[in-house]
Enzyme design. Sequence first.
Site, PDB file in Angstrom:
ATOM      1  N   ASP A 148      15.792   4.482 -54.023  1.00 26.01           N
ATOM      2  CA  ASP A 148      15.995   3.398 -53.054  1.00 26.01           C
ATOM      3  C   ASP A 148      14.708   2.801 -52.502  1.00 26.01           C
ATOM      4  OD1 ASP A 148      14.999   5.426 -51.494  1.00 26.01           O
ATOM      5  OD2 ASP A 148      16.935   5.968 -50.617  1.00 26.01           O
ATOM      6  N   GLU A 159      19.738   8.647 -59.645  1.00 23.61           N
ATOM      7  CA  GLU A 159      20.124   8.884 -58.241  1.00 23.61           C
ATOM      8  C   GLU A 159      20.888   7.669 -57.692  1.00 23.61           C
ATOM      9  OE1 GLU A 159      17.480  11.391 -55.518  1.00 23.61           O
ATOM     10  OE2 GLU A 159      17.750   9.598 -54.288  1.00 23.61           O
ATOM     11  N   GLU A 202      15.959   1.057 -47.252  1.00 23.41           N
ATOM     12  CA  GLU A 202      16.434   1.792 -48.429  1.00 23.41           C
ATOM     13  C   GLU A 202      17.909   1.550 -48.740  1.00 23.41           C
ATOM     14  OE1 GLU A 202      14.541   3.117 -46.051  1.00 23.41           O
ATOM     15  OE2 GLU A 202      12.718   3.789 -47.072  1.00 23.41           O
ATOM     16  N   HIS A 220       8.310  10.120 -41.643  1.00 21.59           N
ATOM     17  CA  HIS A 220       7.642   8.917 -42.145  1.00 21.59           C
ATOM     18  C   HIS A 220       8.490   7.652 -42.116  1.00 21.59           C
ATOM     19  CE1 HIS A 220       9.881   8.396 -45.910  1.00 21.59           C
ATOM     20  NE2 HIS A 220       9.956   9.708 -45.953  1.00 21.59           N
ATOM     21  N   ARG A 239      10.290   4.207 -42.045  1.00 28.42           N
ATOM     22  CA  ARG A 239       9.842   2.931 -41.496  1.00 28.42           C
ATOM     23  C   ARG A 239      10.586   2.587 -40.199  1.00 28.42           C
ATOM     24  NH1 ARG A 239       6.810  -1.362 -44.012  1.00 28.42           N
ATOM     25  NH2 ARG A 239       6.462  -0.103 -45.838  1.00 28.42           N
ATOM     26  N   HIS A 257       2.274  12.508 -43.541  1.00 28.58           N
ATOM     27  CA  HIS A 257       2.352  11.357 -44.437  1.00 28.58           C
ATOM     28  C   HIS A 257       1.053  10.556 -44.288  1.00 28.58           C
ATOM     29  CE1 HIS A 257       3.831   7.576 -46.164  1.00 28.58           C
ATOM     30  NE2 HIS A 257       4.875   8.246 -46.634  1.00 28.58           N
TER      31      HIS A 257
HETATM   32  C1  UD1 Z   1       7.978   4.618 -49.028  1.00 31.81           C
HETATM   33  C2  UD1 Z   1       9.402   4.118 -49.306  1.00 31.81           C
HETATM   34  C3  UD1 Z   1      10.412   5.082 -48.716  1.00 31.81           C
HETATM   35  C4  UD1 Z   1      10.138   6.518 -49.145  1.00 31.81           C
HETATM   36  C5  UD1 Z   1       8.690   6.889 -48.849  1.00 31.81           C
HETATM   37  C6  UD1 Z   1       8.387   8.262 -49.378  1.00 31.81           C
HETATM   38  C7  UD1 Z   1       9.851   1.712 -49.361  1.00 31.81           C
HETATM   39  C8  UD1 Z   1      10.096   0.486 -48.577  1.00 31.81           C
HETATM   40  N1  UD1 Z   1       9.605   2.829 -48.661  1.00 31.81           N
HETATM   41  O1  UD1 Z   1       7.793   4.538 -47.620  1.00 31.81           O
HETATM   42  O2  UD1 Z   1      11.712   4.705 -49.147  1.00 31.81           O
HETATM   43  O3  UD1 Z   1      10.993   7.371 -48.432  1.00 31.81           O
HETATM   44  O4  UD1 Z   1       7.829   5.942 -49.488  1.00 31.81           O
HETATM   45  O5  UD1 Z   1       7.226   8.795 -48.807  1.00 31.81           O
HETATM   46  O6  UD1 Z   1       9.862   1.673 -50.562  1.00 31.81           O
HETATM   47  N2  UD1 Z   1      -0.255   5.443 -47.757  1.00 31.81           N
HETATM   48  C9  UD1 Z   1      -1.488   5.899 -48.229  1.00 31.81           C
HETATM   49  N3  UD1 Z   1      -1.504   6.690 -49.339  1.00 31.81           N
HETATM   50  C10 UD1 Z   1      -0.391   7.070 -50.021  1.00 31.81           C
HETATM   51  C11 UD1 Z   1       0.865   6.617 -49.528  1.00 31.81           C
HETATM   52  C12 UD1 Z   1       0.914   5.796 -48.419  1.00 31.81           C
HETATM   53  O7  UD1 Z   1      -2.515   5.592 -47.648  1.00 31.81           O
HETATM   54  O8  UD1 Z   1      -0.493   7.791 -51.021  1.00 31.81           O
HETATM   55  C13 UD1 Z   1      -0.202   4.592 -46.543  1.00 31.81           C
HETATM   56  C14 UD1 Z   1      -0.698   3.150 -46.781  1.00 31.81           C
HETATM   57  O9  UD1 Z   1      -1.385   2.698 -45.653  1.00 31.81           O
HETATM   58  C15 UD1 Z   1       0.617   2.382 -46.935  1.00 31.81           C
HETATM   59  C16 UD1 Z   1       1.515   3.125 -45.954  1.00 31.81           C
HETATM   60  O10 UD1 Z   1       1.140   4.490 -46.081  1.00 31.81           O
HETATM   61  O11 UD1 Z   1       0.471   1.020 -46.648  1.00 31.81           O
HETATM   62  C17 UD1 Z   1       3.010   2.958 -46.151  1.00 31.81           C
HETATM   63  O12 UD1 Z   1       3.391   3.151 -47.498  1.00 31.81           O
HETATM   64  P1  UD1 Z   1       4.792   2.486 -48.035  1.00 31.81           P
HETATM   65  O13 UD1 Z   1       5.016   2.890 -49.452  1.00 31.81           O
HETATM   66  O14 UD1 Z   1       4.826   1.032 -47.726  1.00 31.81           O
HETATM   67  O15 UD1 Z   1       5.877   3.117 -47.084  1.00 31.81           O
HETATM   68  P2  UD1 Z   1       6.375   4.609 -46.921  1.00 31.81           P
HETATM   69  O16 UD1 Z   1       6.680   4.811 -45.488  1.00 31.81           O
HETATM   70  O17 UD1 Z   1       5.462   5.533 -47.615  1.00 31.81           O
HETATM   71  N1  UDP Z   2       6.740  16.788 -50.315  1.00 30.88           N
HETATM   72  C1  UDP Z   2       5.524  17.198 -50.889  1.00 30.88           C
HETATM   73  N2  UDP Z   2       4.455  17.424 -50.069  1.00 30.88           N
HETATM   74  C2  UDP Z   2       4.511  17.242 -48.726  1.00 30.88           C
HETATM   75  C3  UDP Z   2       5.739  16.799 -48.158  1.00 30.88           C
HETATM   76  C4  UDP Z   2       6.827  16.566 -48.985  1.00 30.88           C
HETATM   77  O1  UDP Z   2       5.440  17.375 -52.096  1.00 30.88           O
HETATM   78  O2  UDP Z   2       3.505  17.464 -48.045  1.00 30.88           O
HETATM   79  C5  UDP Z   2       7.898  16.523 -51.211  1.00 30.88           C
HETATM   80  C6  UDP Z   2       9.214  17.148 -50.820  1.00 30.88           C
HETATM   81  O3  UDP Z   2       9.359  18.427 -51.394  1.00 30.88           O
HETATM   82  C7  UDP Z   2      10.227  16.161 -51.386  1.00 30.88           C
HETATM   83  C8  UDP Z   2       9.528  14.843 -51.321  1.00 30.88           C
HETATM   84  O4  UDP Z   2       8.143  15.119 -51.142  1.00 30.88           O
HETATM   85  O5  UDP Z   2      10.497  16.435 -52.754  1.00 30.88           O
HETATM   86  C9  UDP Z   2      10.037  14.001 -50.187  1.00 30.88           C
HETATM   87  O6  UDP Z   2       9.249  12.878 -50.069  1.00 30.88           O
HETATM   88  P1  UDP Z   2       9.242  11.941 -48.804  1.00 30.88           P
HETATM   89  O7  UDP Z   2       9.718  12.689 -47.621  1.00 30.88           O
HETATM   90  O8  UDP Z   2       7.894  11.305 -48.765  1.00 30.88           O
HETATM   91  O9  UDP Z   2      10.267  10.784 -49.217  1.00 30.88           O
HETATM   92  P2  UDP Z   2      11.855  10.641 -49.125  1.00 30.88           P
HETATM   93  O10 UDP Z   2      12.477  11.766 -49.846  1.00 30.88           O
HETATM   94  O11 UDP Z   2      12.198  10.558 -47.674  1.00 30.88           O
HETATM   95  O12 UDP Z   2      12.109   9.326 -49.798  1.00 30.88           O
END
Ligand code: UD1
Ligand code: UDP
Length: 365
Positions: free
Chosen positions: A96, A118, A132, A205, A207, A238
């Site tokens: 999602d 999924e 999502e 984390h 949004r 995160h």
């Molecule tokens: C995204 C997904 C969410 C998922 C989550 C898993 C969307 C809209 N959101 O949200 O569904 O649950 O990933 O974690 O698709 N950043 C870094 N390094 C990284 C990752 C993120 O610096 O490796 C920072 C950046 O500043 C980035 C911000 O995190 O702009 C947000 O990342 P983004 O992918 O937009 O949103 P998530 O909250 O991670």
């Molecule tokens: N996870 C990880 N390292 C961490 C925290 C989470 O590998 O420090 C794994 C966790 O086991 C799960 C996945 O990341 O499989 C969940 O990711 P996240 O919470 O970022 O996204 P969501 O599932 O909410 O989309």
Amino acid sequence: MKKVMLIFGTRPEAIKMCPLVLELKRRPEFETVVCVTGQHREMLDQILQCFQVTPQYDLSIMRDKQTLFDVTVNILEKLRAILETEKPDVALVHGDTSTAFVTALACFYMRIPVGHVEAGLRTYNLYSPFPEEFNRQAVDLIARFYFAPTELSRQNLLREGKPAERIHVTGNTVIDALDTTVKSDYTHPEIEWARGSRLILLTAHRRENLGEPMRDMFSAIRRVVDETPDIKVLYPMHKNPAVREMARACFGGQERIHMIEPLDVLDFHNLMAHAYLIMTDSGGIQEEAPALGKPVLVMRDTTERPEGVVAGTLKLVGTDENTIYTAVRELLGDPAAYHEMEHAANPYGDGHASRYIADILAREL
Ligand code: UD1
Ligand code: UDP
């Protein structure tokens, strides 16, 4: 030979798609192409390294504090040429995220069949989780193949009028991953640090929780830690800077709260297995915890994973500070209630979801 392209971009998608990449690569009947959008960077690369998957394409779209507009526009623009070059027989997306939605949209424009891994998870509230719930419903509008993790997700799809012959219940590929990561003799410096205490493993984390809801969540946890000497909290933060700023503001100065970098998935799964309690707004963790028999307080108002609530492992506690505080205090003070939540139950399949998906693609393409 049929060409299967897998496109993903964030940590949870990578954890759940890498087992499928490895399965497809083992099979001579497929040409397997991996494209990552790089919606995440460090958190994605960690997982690719762990599973030793090297993508053929990397769109590298991540920007600091990116908006949904940034992610959507950049993926759509950069993916087009790759799809035009590769012309896959099927494109597989996961779950999602914006990566999944935008990729499905691009494939729709180009009439490339989409397989949704999924598929069928729902809250039916477009704003929870945001964005999502929209993303996964939109992908399911486009998809040709639905790989539903459970019977419940299949029922959601059927109720929406998706053709039964295109829906396949496969289990969730996260169980494929989990089966290989948890080790009985595992040790980690944070486990040593927590010895003699009850360890709460925290992630947050979402949004829609950024800002006040997250301040509420963290403040509730801080109050519990300040008042309960045998509690320690481990928080692999995160990478989102907005999350980190709030965490530092709420948790700073409390030595029994460790804020650390995101953990490798192997470490995280093993730390889950060692934790007393998990507190999270994550999606994937709600699937892993029931399999490990770990109680989870889910800091969200809705869940698309009711299987874990039914199994008794998950409890929804919302994002209000007092409600979360009361729920944690009650659970910590009530061994019988804790024991009730501690049952291991795995509603997400037998750990061979990747194999089933590959079998279906071999048959249907
Ligand atoms: C995204 C997904 C969410 C998922 C989550 C898993 C969307 C809209 N959101 O949200 O569904 O649950 O990933 O974690 O698709 N950043 C870094 N390094 C990284 C990752 C993120 O610096 O490796 C920072 C950046 O500043 C980035 C911000 O995190 O702009 C947000 O990342 P983004 O992918 O937009 O949103 P998530 O909250 O991670
Ligand atoms: N996870 C990880 N390292 C961490 C925290 C989470 O590998 O420090 C794994 C966790 O086991 C799960 C996945 O990341 O499989 C969940 O990711 P996240 O919470 O970022 O996204 P969501 O599932 O909410 O989309």
